[in-house]
Design an enzyme around this catalytic site. Sequence first.
Site, PDB file in Angstrom:
ATOM      1  N   GLY A 250      -3.585  13.655   7.406  1.00 25.59           N
ATOM      2  CA  GLY A 250      -4.163  12.657   6.507  1.00 25.59           C
ATOM      3  C   GLY A 250      -5.437  12.052   7.065  1.00 25.59           C
ATOM      4  CG  ASP A 251      -5.174   9.990  10.653  1.00 23.88           C
ATOM      5  OD1 ASP A 251      -4.963   9.137   9.765  1.00 23.88           O
ATOM      6  OD2 ASP A 251      -4.459  10.118  11.662  1.00 23.88           O
TER       7      ASP A 251
END
Length: 300
Positions: A250-251
Amino acid sequence: MIYTVTFNPCLDYIVGVEDFQLGMTNRTCSEQMFAGGKGINVSIVLKNLGIESTALGFIAGFTGEEIRRKVEKMGITSEFIQLENGFSRINIKLKSIDGTEINGTGPSIGNEELERLLKKLDTLKKGDVLILAGSIPASLPDSIYSDIMERLEEKEVMIVVDATKDLLVNVLKYHPFLIKPNNHELGDIFGVEIRERDQVAPYAKKLQEMGARNVLVSMAGKGAVLLAEDGSVYESPAPKGKLINAVGAGDSMVAGFTAGYMQKGSYEHAFKMGVSTGSASAFSENFATKEEVEAIYKTL
């Protein structure tokens, strides 16, 4: 310039243990240690994509110094604020049992030290990008993200927020440039279950109506959806590949989207870069490289 903020950075100590047994002495068969925390992860992936950023946040003790050393060794500029007491946390992740980890608490952050960070953020100007990612330590007010955005409201800084539930909802009135909930987090906000891409748009639209400019929703193996502020809607199934490590995907998506938008100012390109970068990290032992991202991008 892009700035990332990690309020509670860590050392991620990732160990493999064959035939782990509770109540017994277990020995590692593999060990790795990385500087971690969502904002730092974004800075690492941006660096891999050839884009500079400055990592901000708080560090303490000998573990904090190691976080700084590891971040700077990767060529990332850091302007961490050193806390006088405590030590930065260590998170233990048991690689051989998926999802099993023990996360540290981290040091307490005082008002004076918080003010030092806020004064750093006061120097940001129009065109800068600020990425606020992750949870808030117990020593800080739950309103810290919205406090920062209110403080910077007149500066026209592009702010990206990757947070959950109330932490995310409370910043919407300050019109963040991008928010990135996953489908579970999006469902939690509205009390529904979202499983398929065609269920995303109505709820992402509500977040836009509440103030978000762009809403990027990640859905792991189901792909991703973007509702852009120009009214465009982009969808993509998950690229094909073997899932190796979902931590930081996600990052990586946030970093890829930000990089893509900075490159071309195109939401379509930014979306494809986000999907490609998140997937490349998920398909790798480490964070995505530029070459891995470009290879996946060509398939979209």
